[in-house]
Design a protein around this motif. Structure first.
Motif, PDB file in Angstrom:
ATOM      1  N   ARG B 101     -15.020  -0.502 -62.110  1.00  0.00           N
ATOM      2  CA  ARG B 101     -13.679  -1.308 -62.948  1.00  0.00           C
ATOM      3  C   ARG B 101     -14.336  -2.150 -63.951  1.00  0.00           C
ATOM      4  N   ARG B 102     -15.347  -2.973 -63.297  1.00  0.00           N
ATOM      5  CA  ARG B 102     -15.753  -3.935 -64.474  1.00  0.00           C
ATOM      6  C   ARG B 102     -16.326  -3.429 -65.571  1.00  0.00           C
ATOM      7  N   ASP B 103     -17.486  -2.350 -65.167  1.00  0.00           N
ATOM      8  CA  ASP B 103     -18.556  -2.092 -66.280  1.00  0.00           C
ATOM      9  C   ASP B 103     -17.917  -0.650 -66.984  1.00  0.00           C
ATOM     10  N   PHE B 104     -17.010   0.202 -66.456  1.00  0.00           N
ATOM     11  CA  PHE B 104     -16.783   1.459 -66.905  1.00  0.00           C
ATOM     12  C   PHE B 104     -15.250   1.090 -67.658  1.00  0.00           C
ATOM     13  N   LEU B 105     -14.539   0.245 -67.453  1.00  0.00           N
ATOM     14  CA  LEU B 105     -13.191   0.068 -67.773  1.00  0.00           C
ATOM     15  C   LEU B 105     -13.207  -1.038 -68.683  1.00  0.00           C
ATOM     16  N   PRO B 106     -12.439  -1.161 -70.090  1.00  0.00           N
ATOM     17  CA  PRO B 106     -11.729  -0.093 -70.460  1.00  0.00           C
ATOM     18  C   PRO B 106     -12.205   0.973 -70.886  1.00  0.00           C
ATOM     19  N   ILE B 107     -11.666   2.300 -70.970  1.00  0.00           N
ATOM     20  CA  ILE B 107     -12.630   3.369 -71.503  1.00  0.00           C
ATOM     21  C   ILE B 107     -11.338   4.066 -72.011  1.00  0.00           C
ATOM     22  N   GLY B 108     -11.440   4.632 -73.315  1.00  0.00           N
ATOM     23  CA  GLY B 108     -10.298   5.489 -74.093  1.00  0.00           C
ATOM     24  C   GLY B 108     -10.916   6.292 -74.916  1.00  0.00           C
ATOM     25  N   PRO B 109     -10.130   7.211 -75.421  1.00  0.00           N
ATOM     26  CA  PRO B 109     -10.655   8.426 -76.278  1.00  0.00           C
ATOM     27  C   PRO B 109     -10.845   7.842 -77.704  1.00  0.00           C
ATOM     28  N   LYS B 110     -10.190   6.543 -78.026  1.00  0.00           N
ATOM     29  CA  LYS B 110     -10.357   5.792 -79.279  1.00  0.00           C
ATOM     30  C   LYS B 110     -11.626   5.360 -79.482  1.00  0.00           C
ATOM     31  N   SER B 111     -12.043   4.607 -78.357  1.00  0.00           N
ATOM     32  CA  SER B 111     -13.251   3.610 -78.346  1.00  0.00           C
ATOM     33  C   SER B 111     -14.466   4.547 -78.250  1.00  0.00           C
ATOM     34  N   ILE B 112     -14.442   5.817 -77.386  1.00  0.00           N
ATOM     35  CA  ILE B 112     -15.318   6.800 -77.293  1.00  0.00           C
ATOM     36  C   ILE B 112     -15.712   7.461 -78.400  1.00  0.00           C
ATOM     37  N   SER B 113     -14.630   8.077 -79.557  1.00  0.00           N
ATOM     38  CA  SER B 113     -14.924   8.747 -80.535  1.00  0.00           C
ATOM     39  C   SER B 113     -15.349   7.812 -81.735  1.00  0.00           C
ATOM     40  N   ARG B 114     -14.957   6.353 -81.493  1.00  0.00           N
ATOM     41  CA  ARG B 114     -15.316   5.339 -82.397  1.00  0.00           C
ATOM     42  C   ARG B 114     -17.292   5.268 -82.462  1.00  0.00           C
ATOM     43  N   ASP B 115     -17.308   4.974 -81.048  1.00  0.00           N
ATOM     44  CA  ASP B 115     -18.479   4.591 -80.807  1.00  0.00           C
ATOM     45  C   ASP B 115     -19.679   5.977 -80.918  1.00  0.00           C
ATOM     46  N   PHE B 116     -18.959   7.160 -80.913  1.00  0.00           N
ATOM     47  CA  PHE B 116     -19.684   8.227 -80.827  1.00  0.00           C
ATOM     48  C   PHE B 116     -20.142   8.655 -82.169  1.00  0.00           C
ATOM     49  N   VAL B 117     -19.150   8.346 -82.948  1.00  0.00           N
ATOM     50  CA  VAL B 117     -19.408   8.578 -84.394  1.00  0.00           C
ATOM     51  C   VAL B 117     -20.474   7.476 -84.991  1.00  0.00           C
ATOM     52  N   ALA B 118     -20.458   6.137 -84.592  1.00  0.00           N
ATOM     53  CA  ALA B 118     -21.431   5.329 -84.709  1.00  0.00           C
ATOM     54  C   ALA B 118     -22.806   5.664 -84.441  1.00  0.00           C
ATOM     55  N   ALA B 119     -22.721   6.417 -83.068  1.00  0.00           N
ATOM     56  CA  ALA B 119     -24.003   6.602 -82.507  1.00  0.00           C
ATOM     57  C   ALA B 119     -24.810   7.646 -83.418  1.00  0.00           C
TER      58      ALA B 119
END
Lengths: 234, 225
Positions: B101-119
């Motif tokens: 809960r502490r380390d994996f949340l929050p997680i959402g498609p928006k932040s994933i795609s943002r960070d994925f593009v950044a990566a």
């Protein structure tokens, strides 16, 4: 802290790490083999506990049964033993009341059942076939086998040998299969019969059986002697 | 209180379970490749023998009359216990202690795609002690994949006793296919995971020693050099 950049080249190291593992393959050490054998015996016990006497292997519509069943042995089909019904006798030994040998004719006169079940090979391939024959349980009862014994063992005309636990031997789908796809079992598939056990891997289904014995001592198995798990239930 | 340093901590239980799982997974993959080779699903995919686990083929032939498939299966059916056990403990621990809960949340498609593009643009930052969205997704993803491996593996090992479990994967051969594809997913995770660990070695330090600290997360690249 940052990611990647030109250091991304170093990702190649990860591949190197994987190959290191393969490079120090410990499989052939005696100590490792002993540990693995211990796990295997533990798995025997777990599987025996998991085995349900009443749970049936899934059966399939007859149209799904393969007509040309895959031939599988360590020798070619032309080398398969051809047993002559005139002098074939099934030998009986161990904890059995009536050890009189049986002829093919007598065996084939036993009440029979059919099953369309799946043969699962330890290598991963599977094939659905139709087998018919007498339940091994019926035969064991006819010959007065001590079904409180722990194992039933088999010896075969091609030098193969196998053995199974008594609960599996008494399972309703464990049969002495005389027929494959409604034809008398062809020589290469194990004439005059193979032990068909849909709750075991394929190699626990011995062909050309020439002797059956009942024992409390765990019978050896051809592939088990070569490192495969003994119980090999599915 | 403001920390002067970014810090990554891993309690002993997490570290021990991580490394048991890591070793088990490597054994499962190496032995699984040898087993796969015995009856390949795709004729054009066969694993080079030296990368598989199961011993030297000639030694095994001399010893057992078997080309090391028996050894591979023995490895597979031994490591499945250490993997399933450590995985189960890890997941239960993760939920109970609040690590997930502490380390994996929050997680959402928006932040994933943002960070994925950044990566992909090599602009993603790694901050010790805090997972970015791609990391979160990767860790949750690999945990889900290992769970799928255990389930599909069970369907392959015990298709009769666990029936109708195999139907979940489209039958016995379907379960084999799922087992294979998810394996590929885990290997992909592994390659990236190990590569990134090498780029940010302090994360490895934290997973071994339990704690690693770095200068406060500021500008790009200063700590990597």
């Amino acid at each position: 802290m940052t990611l990647i950049r030109r250091e991304a080249l170093r990702a190649g190291f990860s591949l190197g790490a994987l190959t290191l593992l393969a490079g120090c393959d410990l499989s052939d050490h005696d100590a490792v083999q002993n540990v693995l054998a211990r796990f295997s015996r533990w798995n025997d016990r777990v599987q025996a506990a998991l085995f349900s006497r009443s749970r049936l292997a899934p059966t399939f519509p007859e149209v799904m049964a393969v007509k040309e069943f895959r031939y599988n042995a360590w020798y070619g089909p032309d080398k398969a033993p051809r047993l002559n019904p005139a002098d074939y006798r099934l030998q009986l030994a161990g904890r059995i009341e009536n050890k009189r040998p049986w002829t093919v004719e007598e065996l084939y006169a036993l009440p029979q059942v059919s099953q369309v079940t799946r043969h699962v090979c330890v290598e991963g391939w599977s094939m659905i076939g139709k087998w018919s024959g007498a339940p091994l349980r019926t035969f064991l009862e006819r010959i007065g086998a001590d079904t409180t014994a722990r194992y039933v063992g088999f010896e075969c005309a091609d030098g193969y040998y196998e053995g199974i636990d008594m609960p599996t031997a008494l399972h309703p789908q464990t049969i002495m299969a005389y027929r494959l796809s409604d034809e008398i079992l062809p020589a290469k598939y194990g004439y005059p019969f193979k032990i068909r056990i849909p709750t075991k891997l394929g190699f626990k289904n011995p062909k050309f059986v020439t002797a059956i014995y009942v024992t409390d001592k765990q019978p050896r198995g051809y592939w088990t002697d070569r490192g495969y798990n003994w119980f090999s239930g599915i | 209180m403001t920390l002067r340093y970014d810090e990554q901590r891993h309690p002993l239980s997490r570290r021990v379970l991580h490394w048991i799982m890591a070793l088990s997974i490597l054994i499962m993959i190496g032995s699984g490749w040898r087993i796969y080779n015995a009856s390949p699903i795709f004729a054009f995919i066969v694993f080079p023998e030296w990368i598989t686990l199961g011993g030297d083929v000639q030694t095994s032939l001399a010893r057992h009359g078997d080309p090391g498939v028996a050894s591979a299966i023995a490895w597979h059916f031994a490591a499945m216990w250490t993997l399933a056990l450590s995985y189960l403990l890890f997941v239960v621990w993760g939920f109970v202690t609040g690590h997930f809960r502490r380390d994996f949340l929050p997680i959402g498609p928006k932040s994933i795609s943002r960070d994925f593009v950044a990566a992909l643009a090599l602009r993603l930052q790694h901050r010790l002690g805090e997972y970015n969205a791609v990391q979160k997704a990767a860790y949750v993803g690999v945990l889900v994949m290992v769970g799928l491996m255990i389930l599909s593996g069970l369907a392959i090992w015990k298709p009769v006793q666990t029936y109708p479990l195999e139907l979940l994967f489209g039958g016995f051969q379907g379960a084999r296919l799922v087992h294979f594809i998810v394996m590929a997913g885990i290997v992909l995770f592994l390659l990236v995971h190990v590569a990134l660990t090498l780029l940010v070695p302090r994360t490895l330090q934290a997973m071994v020693l339990g704690r690693a600290a770095g200068p406060r997360h500021t500008a790009v690249s200063e700590t990597v050099r």
